[in-house]
Design a protein around this motif. Structure first.
Motif, mmCIF file in Angstrom:
data_model
loop_
_atom_site.group_PDB
_atom_site.id
_atom_site.type_symbol
_atom_site.label_atom_id
_atom_site.label_comp_id
_atom_site.label_asym_id
_atom_site.label_seq_id
_atom_site.Cartn_x
_atom_site.Cartn_y
_atom_site.Cartn_z
ATOM 1 N N LYS A 102 76.395 13.092 -45.062
ATOM 2 C CA LYS A 102 75.614 12.364 -44.061
ATOM 3 C C LYS A 102 74.118 12.390 -44.399
ATOM 4 C CE LYS A 102 74.505 12.241 -39.161
ATOM 5 N NZ LYS A 102 74.634 12.907 -37.880
ATOM 6 N N LEU A 103 73.646 13.504 -44.965
ATOM 7 C CA LEU A 103 72.239 13.630 -45.334
ATOM 8 C C LEU A 103 71.912 12.916 -46.641
ATOM 9 C CD1 LEU A 103 71.486 17.351 -44.392
ATOM 10 C CD2 LEU A 103 70.898 15.277 -43.114
ATOM 11 N N GLY A 104 72.921 12.354 -47.302
ATOM 12 C CA GLY A 104 72.673 11.580 -48.520
ATOM 13 C C GLY A 104 72.928 12.301 -49.822
ATOM 14 N N TYR A 105 73.471 13.493 -49.763
ATOM 15 C CA TYR A 105 73.791 14.201 -51.002
ATOM 16 C C TYR A 105 74.988 13.541 -51.676
ATOM 17 C CZ TYR A 105 70.594 17.964 -49.815
ATOM 18 O OH TYR A 105 69.474 18.692 -49.527
ATOM 19 N N LYS A 106 74.967 13.518 -52.996
ATOM 20 C CA LYS A 106 76.090 12.972 -53.758
ATOM 21 C C LYS A 106 77.173 14.037 -53.873
ATOM 22 C CE LYS A 106 73.297 9.765 -56.377
ATOM 23 N NZ LYS A 106 72.800 9.353 -57.665
ATOM 24 N N ILE A 107 78.388 13.642 -53.510
ATOM 25 C CA ILE A 107 79.531 14.550 -53.577
ATOM 26 C C ILE A 107 80.664 13.830 -54.272
ATOM 27 C CG2 ILE A 107 81.237 15.852 -52.255
ATOM 28 C CD1 ILE A 107 79.101 16.112 -50.056
ATOM 29 N N CYS A 108 81.245 14.502 -55.240
ATOM 30 C CA CYS A 108 82.364 13.955 -55.996
ATOM 31 C C CYS A 108 83.489 14.982 -56.012
ATOM 32 C CB CYS A 108 81.914 13.638 -57.421
ATOM 33 S SG CYS A 108 83.207 13.009 -58.503
ATOM 34 N N ILE A 109 84.699 14.502 -55.817
ATOM 35 C CA ILE A 109 85.888 15.348 -55.907
ATOM 36 C C ILE A 109 86.648 14.926 -57.160
ATOM 37 C CG2 ILE A 109 88.065 16.019 -54.799
ATOM 38 C CD1 ILE A 109 85.597 16.765 -53.107
#
Length: 181
Positions: free
Chosen positions: A52-59
């Motif tokens: 939500k804060l804009g961090y990039k997350i990849c699984i």
């Protein structure tokens, strides 16, 4: 490679494995080929909050199943690769597409298939119960086991280092994430 606390403040992206990281590694196979996994709500909250804060997350996971995909989507994560047998190629592709500097990436893995990816990033981390080879390859070993808060631990540390943790008290829920997409 400098001081860990200084380095995590430069984090551009988080990359996570699933089984043994977001879960305790236990799976219950179902007749339709899917699996039941148990997730930690605090890990989920931290993932959704960072997203939500804009961090990039990849699984990136060798795991598969409709319920796994549904869980990832509920958290608002759009960059995920399931049933992945070549994690490192997927990781490099992700970096190239997103223009990410691997030195500023946190990769959390727990077992042998994660080692190659962990060696490609500047901040390899793992849960407390990771394989010994993974622990040796990590710059940080969470005090928490996989599926028991390790994901929350590293996300919270990064967001605190950047002044983003608990920045507002609004929070996130699956329905608030759906509304913001």
């Amino acid at each position: 490679m400098g001081n860990f606390k200084e380095d995590i403040a430069l984090t551009e992206a988080f990359v996570f494995d699933v089984d043994g990281v977001m879960t305790d590694g236990k799976i219950i196979p179902l007749a339709d080929g899917d699996f039941i996994r148990c997730y930690n709500a605090k890990d989920g909250y931290a993932l959704a909050y960072a997203k939500k804060l804009g961090y990039k997350i990849c699984i990136i996971s060798g795991g598969r199943g409709r319920t796994l995909e549904h869980r990832i989507q509920m958290l608002g994560i759009t960059e995920y690769h399931l049933d992945c047998m070549n994690k490192v190629a997927t990781l490099h592709d992700y970096f190239a597409r997103e223009g990410i500097n691997p030195a500023n990436v946190i990769y959390m893995g727990d077992d042998i298939p994660d080692l190659e990816c962990m060696r490609c990033v500047g901040i390899p981390v793992c849960p407390a119960d990771a394989a010994s080879e993974v622990i040796e390859a990590s710059r940080y070993v969470s005090e928490f086991r996989g599926g028991e808060g390790a994901v929350r631990d590293i996300i919270e540390q990064v967001l605190r280092a950047r002044g983003d943790w608990a920045r507002d008290s609004i929070g996130v829920t699956p329905s608030s994430l759906a509304a913001s997409r």
